[in-house]
Design a protein around this motif. Structure first.
Motif, PDB file in Angstrom:
ATOM      1  N   GLN A 108     -10.697 -29.279  37.542  1.00 51.57           N
ATOM      2  CA  GLN A 108     -10.541 -30.119  36.358  1.00 51.57           C
ATOM      3  C   GLN A 108      -9.051 -30.389  36.131  1.00 51.57           C
ATOM      4  O   GLN A 108      -8.433 -29.826  35.226  1.00 51.57           O
ATOM      5  CB  GLN A 108     -11.150 -29.439  35.120  1.00 51.57           C
ATOM      6  CG  GLN A 108     -11.244 -30.364  33.907  1.00 51.57           C
ATOM      7  CD  GLN A 108     -11.832 -29.641  32.709  1.00 51.57           C
ATOM      8  OE1 GLN A 108     -11.314 -28.637  32.244  1.00 51.57           O
ATOM      9  NE2 GLN A 108     -12.940 -30.157  32.209  1.00 51.57           N
ATOM     10  N   PRO A 109      -8.456 -31.266  36.954  1.00 54.70           N
ATOM     11  CA  PRO A 109      -7.018 -31.573  36.804  1.00 54.70           C
ATOM     12  C   PRO A 109      -6.724 -32.110  35.401  1.00 54.70           C
ATOM     13  O   PRO A 109      -7.408 -33.014  34.922  1.00 54.70           O
ATOM     14  CB  PRO A 109      -6.782 -32.646  37.863  1.00 54.70           C
ATOM     15  CG  PRO A 109      -7.916 -32.522  38.826  1.00 54.70           C
ATOM     16  CD  PRO A 109      -9.091 -32.042  38.038  1.00 54.70           C
ATOM     17  N   ASN A 110      -5.729 -31.504  34.771  1.00 58.31           N
ATOM     18  CA  ASN A 110      -5.437 -31.848  33.382  1.00 58.31           C
ATOM     19  C   ASN A 110      -4.019 -31.380  33.082  1.00 58.31           C
ATOM     20  O   ASN A 110      -3.653 -30.248  33.419  1.00 58.31           O
ATOM     21  CB  ASN A 110      -6.461 -31.116  32.479  1.00 58.31           C
ATOM     22  CG  ASN A 110      -6.271 -31.395  31.016  1.00 58.31           C
ATOM     23  OD1 ASN A 110      -5.173 -31.210  30.481  1.00 58.31           O
ATOM     24  ND2 ASN A 110      -7.322 -31.828  30.369  1.00 58.31           N
ATOM     25  N   PRO A 111      -3.193 -32.216  32.446  1.00 57.88           N
ATOM     26  CA  PRO A 111      -1.810 -31.789  32.170  1.00 57.88           C
ATOM     27  C   PRO A 111      -1.728 -30.512  31.331  1.00 57.88           C
ATOM     28  O   PRO A 111      -0.809 -29.705  31.526  1.00 57.88           O
ATOM     29  CB  PRO A 111      -1.231 -32.989  31.402  1.00 57.88           C
ATOM     30  CG  PRO A 111      -2.053 -34.155  31.807  1.00 57.88           C
ATOM     31  CD  PRO A 111      -3.429 -33.625  32.045  1.00 57.88           C
ATOM     32  N   MET A 112      -2.665 -30.320  30.417  1.00 57.53           N
ATOM     33  CA  MET A 112      -2.623 -29.112  29.588  1.00 57.53           C
ATOM     34  C   MET A 112      -2.952 -27.864  30.414  1.00 57.53           C
ATOM     35  O   MET A 112      -2.421 -26.783  30.169  1.00 57.53           O
ATOM     36  CB  MET A 112      -3.599 -29.249  28.414  1.00 57.53           C
ATOM     37  CG  MET A 112      -3.089 -30.153  27.318  1.00 57.53           C
ATOM     38  SD  MET A 112      -1.518 -29.543  26.625  1.00 57.53           S
ATOM     39  CE  MET A 112      -1.120 -30.896  25.507  1.00 57.53           C
TER      40      MET A 112
ATOM     41  N   LEU B 163       3.097 -35.821  29.950  1.00 52.82           N
ATOM     42  CA  LEU B 163       3.208 -35.220  28.607  1.00 52.82           C
ATOM     43  C   LEU B 163       4.544 -35.581  27.952  1.00 52.82           C
ATOM     44  O   LEU B 163       5.054 -34.823  27.128  1.00 52.82           O
ATOM     45  CB  LEU B 163       3.069 -33.692  28.699  1.00 52.82           C
ATOM     46  CG  LEU B 163       1.685 -33.149  29.066  1.00 52.82           C
ATOM     47  CD1 LEU B 163       1.709 -31.615  29.097  1.00 52.82           C
ATOM     48  CD2 LEU B 163       0.620 -33.634  28.077  1.00 52.82           C
ATOM     49  N   ALA B 164       5.078 -36.753  28.288  1.00 54.43           N
ATOM     50  CA  ALA B 164       6.372 -37.159  27.723  1.00 54.43           C
ATOM     51  C   ALA B 164       6.330 -37.160  26.207  1.00 54.43           C
ATOM     52  O   ALA B 164       5.454 -37.751  25.590  1.00 54.43           O
ATOM     53  CB  ALA B 164       6.730 -38.554  28.239  1.00 54.43           C
ATOM     54  N   GLY B 165       7.275 -36.435  25.597  1.00 60.18           N
ATOM     55  CA  GLY B 165       7.378 -36.406  24.141  1.00 60.18           C
ATOM     56  C   GLY B 165       6.397 -35.475  23.461  1.00 60.18           C
ATOM     57  O   GLY B 165       6.404 -35.374  22.222  1.00 60.18           O
ATOM     58  N   HIS B 166       5.545 -34.788  24.214  1.00 60.91           N
ATOM     59  CA  HIS B 166       4.548 -33.907  23.595  1.00 60.91           C
ATOM     60  C   HIS B 166       5.226 -32.606  23.129  1.00 60.91           C
ATOM     61  O   HIS B 166       5.963 -31.977  23.899  1.00 60.91           O
ATOM     62  CB  HIS B 166       3.432 -33.595  24.584  1.00 60.91           C
ATOM     63  CG  HIS B 166       2.172 -33.119  23.921  1.00 60.91           C
ATOM     64  ND1 HIS B 166       2.092 -31.908  23.262  1.00 60.91           N
ATOM     65  CD2 HIS B 166       0.944 -33.696  23.793  1.00 60.91           C
ATOM     66  CE1 HIS B 166       0.868 -31.752  22.777  1.00 60.91           C
ATOM     67  NE2 HIS B 166       0.157 -32.837  23.081  1.00 60.91           N
ATOM     68  N   HIS B 167       4.928 -32.207  21.915  1.00 63.29           N
ATOM     69  CA  HIS B 167       5.618 -31.042  21.352  1.00 63.29           C
ATOM     70  C   HIS B 167       5.273 -29.747  22.090  1.00 63.29           C
ATOM     71  O   HIS B 167       6.081 -28.826  22.140  1.00 63.29           O
ATOM     72  CB  HIS B 167       5.290 -30.900  19.865  1.00 63.29           C
ATOM     73  CG  HIS B 167       3.891 -30.530  19.560  1.00 63.29           C
ATOM     74  ND1 HIS B 167       2.855 -31.435  19.559  1.00 63.29           N
ATOM     75  CD2 HIS B 167       3.331 -29.340  19.240  1.00 63.29           C
ATOM     76  CE1 HIS B 167       1.736 -30.831  19.250  1.00 63.29           C
ATOM     77  NE2 HIS B 167       1.986 -29.561  19.050  1.00 63.29           N
ATOM     78  N   ARG B 168       4.064 -29.689  22.682  1.00 68.31           N
ATOM     79  CA  ARG B 168       3.699 -28.446  23.386  1.00 68.31           C
ATOM     80  C   ARG B 168       4.518 -28.284  24.669  1.00 68.31           C
ATOM     81  O   ARG B 168       4.873 -27.163  25.044  1.00 68.31           O
ATOM     82  CB  ARG B 168       2.210 -28.422  23.684  1.00 68.31           C
ATOM     83  CG  ARG B 168       1.357 -28.369  22.439  1.00 68.31           C
ATOM     84  CD  ARG B 168      -0.009 -27.759  22.697  1.00 68.31           C
ATOM     85  NE  ARG B 168      -0.830 -27.813  21.496  1.00 68.31           N
ATOM     86  CZ  ARG B 168      -0.705 -27.000  20.467  1.00 68.31           C
ATOM     87  NH1 ARG B 168       0.225 -26.050  20.487  1.00 68.31           N
ATOM     88  NH2 ARG B 168      -1.479 -27.130  19.409  1.00 68.31           N
ATOM     89  N   LEU B 169       4.807 -29.383  25.352  1.00 70.48           N
ATOM     90  CA  LEU B 169       5.656 -29.297  26.540  1.00 70.48           C
ATOM     91  C   LEU B 169       7.042 -28.791  26.151  1.00 70.48           C
ATOM     92  O   LEU B 169       7.605 -27.906  26.816  1.00 70.48           O
ATOM     93  CB  LEU B 169       5.750 -30.668  27.216  1.00 70.48           C
ATOM     94  CG  LEU B 169       6.710 -30.765  28.403  1.00 70.48           C
ATOM     95  CD1 LEU B 169       6.318 -29.789  29.513  1.00 70.48           C
ATOM     96  CD2 LEU B 169       6.751 -32.199  28.951  1.00 70.48           C
TER      97      LEU B 169
ATOM     98  N   ALA C  19      13.008 -30.018  19.451  1.00 77.23           N
ATOM     99  CA  ALA C  19      12.172 -31.179  19.802  1.00 77.23           C
ATOM    100  C   ALA C  19      10.708 -30.886  19.491  1.00 77.23           C
ATOM    101  O   ALA C  19       9.975 -31.755  19.002  1.00 77.23           O
ATOM    102  CB  ALA C  19      12.347 -31.515  21.277  1.00 77.23           C
ATOM    103  N   ALA C  20      10.280 -29.659  19.775  1.00 76.96           N
ATOM    104  CA  ALA C  20       8.894 -29.284  19.471  1.00 76.96           C
ATOM    105  C   ALA C  20       8.642 -29.292  17.968  1.00 76.96           C
ATOM    106  O   ALA C  20       7.581 -29.741  17.506  1.00 76.96           O
ATOM    107  CB  ALA C  20       8.594 -27.904  20.053  1.00 76.96           C
ATOM    108  N   ALA C  21       9.613 -28.814  17.203  1.00 77.79           N
ATOM    109  CA  ALA C  21       9.462 -28.773  15.746  1.00 77.79           C
ATOM    110  C   ALA C  21       9.334 -30.178  15.163  1.00 77.79           C
ATOM    111  O   ALA C  21       8.577 -30.402  14.210  1.00 77.79           O
ATOM    112  CB  ALA C  21      10.647 -28.038  15.120  1.00 77.79           C
ATOM    113  N   VAL C  22      10.081 -31.114  15.733  1.00 77.31           N
ATOM    114  CA  VAL C  22      10.001 -32.499  15.253  1.00 77.31           C
ATOM    115  C   VAL C  22       8.625 -33.100  15.551  1.00 77.31           C
ATOM    116  O   VAL C  22       8.078 -33.871  14.758  1.00 77.31           O
ATOM    117  CB  VAL C  22      11.111 -33.361  15.921  1.00 77.31           C
ATOM    118  CG1 VAL C  22      10.895 -34.837  15.631  1.00 77.31           C
ATOM    119  CG2 VAL C  22      12.489 -32.921  15.433  1.00 77.31           C
TER     120      VAL C  22
END
Length: 407
Positions: free
Chosen positions: A320-324, A353-359, A382-385
């Motif tokens: 199950q390929p998935n970025p997460m 996952l560009a711009g994703h806070h979890r990354l 960046a994650a906090a924002v």
């Protein structure tokens, strides 16, 4: 019986009554309205008059009368009433086998392919979970009127599709079961880690998802992915009390008091996933449950079997390929081979996952492990924002302050 107990009983009976009435009259939309009226009548009469001998039969009979009255008041439905109406024989509460089948049919109907995920979840919570429109609206953080319209449109789409009230057969069975499990997974995930608002967890949603997953497992005990999903929910929910502090603050897994974990839930989850894996039909839910089990079985964070978790994520990523999934594998890889190895994997996610806070949050964590404190602070900012979760925001700000102070 206390009002609260009556409310619990009605919530338990609502999907079973709706399933019976919808199957008998083949009109999901009107049946749902009729059952809501029957539930309201029960709320009004039962506290004063006492429970009827068979509450379920009472609700079915009352809903049936309401539905027939609705048809009689609607010229467009009069012909159908004449063609299809047959008196309902109220189902006794102890005739459980038929009711279980109806509930499963209802679950499948609520995950119709014509519905979006958000509509399917809302309709499932309303029709099967017995939640009110206001409760569902609160869960989705939208106005009650908006949620009411969403549910109404979902019912109209099912009605327009001509979906028969029966379980899918042949080639239709597997994809519909997958859709049912996916909706239950999404409901649990929203309850386990709320996507927004001031609370980290929504216990009402996670409990409801577990209850529904138990029902599906009771009906389909030999389906390994059903058992896997239930195990996954139990193994994650077992940590619920330890995931937040006295003021609702987020407590990350390594810092949780494991004495507060629910050992009975862990034992049940481990037994479920172990039995499912023995069937040698491994799927994503079983693998995620196995990963959760490895975490839960570690006596302390330092004793976590990270090589086994890394291997499980590798298999999960292949099927199950998935970025997460890749994001989580990067964490496991960092724990096994060091933070630089994990950071290299994260570089492959800058596109998906560009711009994703979890990354950004994971990258900040690994940079701290690598000794790059300024880089870690930048990523955590960046994650906090980006995070929509207030508890997660407070946690990230606390971490930034800790790193800035040099602790």
């Amino acid at each position: 019986m206390a009002d609260r107990s009556i409310e619990d009983l009605l919530r338990e009976l609502a999907p079973r009554v709706l399933a019976v009435v919808a199957r008998k009259y083949r009109d999901f939309d009107t049946a749902e309205d009729a059952v809501q009226e029957a539930l309201l009548a029960a709320h009004l009469h039962w506290p004063a008059d006492g429970l009827p001998d068979s509450p379920e039969a009472w609700l079915i009979a009352t809903a049936s009368r309401r539905l027939i009255n609705m048809w009689r008041g609607d010229d467009a439905r009069r012909r159908r009433e004449e063609q299809d109406w047959t008196p309902v024989t109220a189902t006794a509460a102890d005739e459980s086998a038929a009711d279980r089948d109806d509930t499963l049919q209802l679950l499948f109907m609520c995950t119709h392919a014509a519905l979006t995920s958000s509509s399917a979840i809302a309709l499932t919570l309303r029709a099967v979970g017995g939640l009110t429109t206001a409760e569902i609206a609160a869960a989705f953080l939208v106005p009650e009127a908006t949620m009411g319209q969403r549910i109404s449109r979902a019912k109209q789409r099912i009605h327009a599709s001509g979906e028969p009230f029966r379980l899918p057969s042949g080639a239709d069975w597997r994809p519909r079961l997958d859709a049912v499990l996916h909706v239950l997974y999404l409901i649990f995930s929203e309850g386990y880690a709320s996507s927004g608002g001031g609370e980290l967890v929504r216990t009402d949603l996670s409990k409801e998802a577990i209850r529904l997953a138990r029902e599906v497992h009771r009906l389909l005990p030999h389906e390994p992915e059903v058992a896997g999903l239930l195990a996954l929910m139990l193994l994650n929910d077992a940590r619920r009390d330890a995931r937040t502090g006295p003021h609702g603050e987020l407590i990350p897994l390594p810092e949780q008091d494991r004495a507060r974990w629910d050992r009975a839930a862990i034992a049940e989850g481990v037994e479920l996933v172990s039995a499912a894996l023995r069937q040698r039909a491994v799927g994503p839910y079983q693998l995620q449950a196995a990963i959760a089990a490895v975490h839960d079985e570690a006596a302390a964070a330092a004793e976590t079997d990270w090589p086994q978790i890394l291997a499980l994520y590798g298999v999960l990523e292949r099927i199950q390929p998935n970025p997460m999934v890749t994001l989580n594998r990067a964490v496991a890889l960092a724990m096994v081979d060091g933070p630089r190895a994990g950071l290299k994997v994260l570089d492959t996610l800058d596109g998906p996952l560009a711009g994703h806070h979890r990354l950004a949050a994971v990258r900040g964590h690994l940079l701290e492990m690598a000794g790059d404190r300024p880089g870690a602070i930048e990523q955590l900012r960046a994650a906090a924002v980006g995070t929509p979760s207030a508890p997660e925001l407070r946690y990230l700000l606390t971490e930034i302050a800790r790193l800035r102070d040099g602790d």
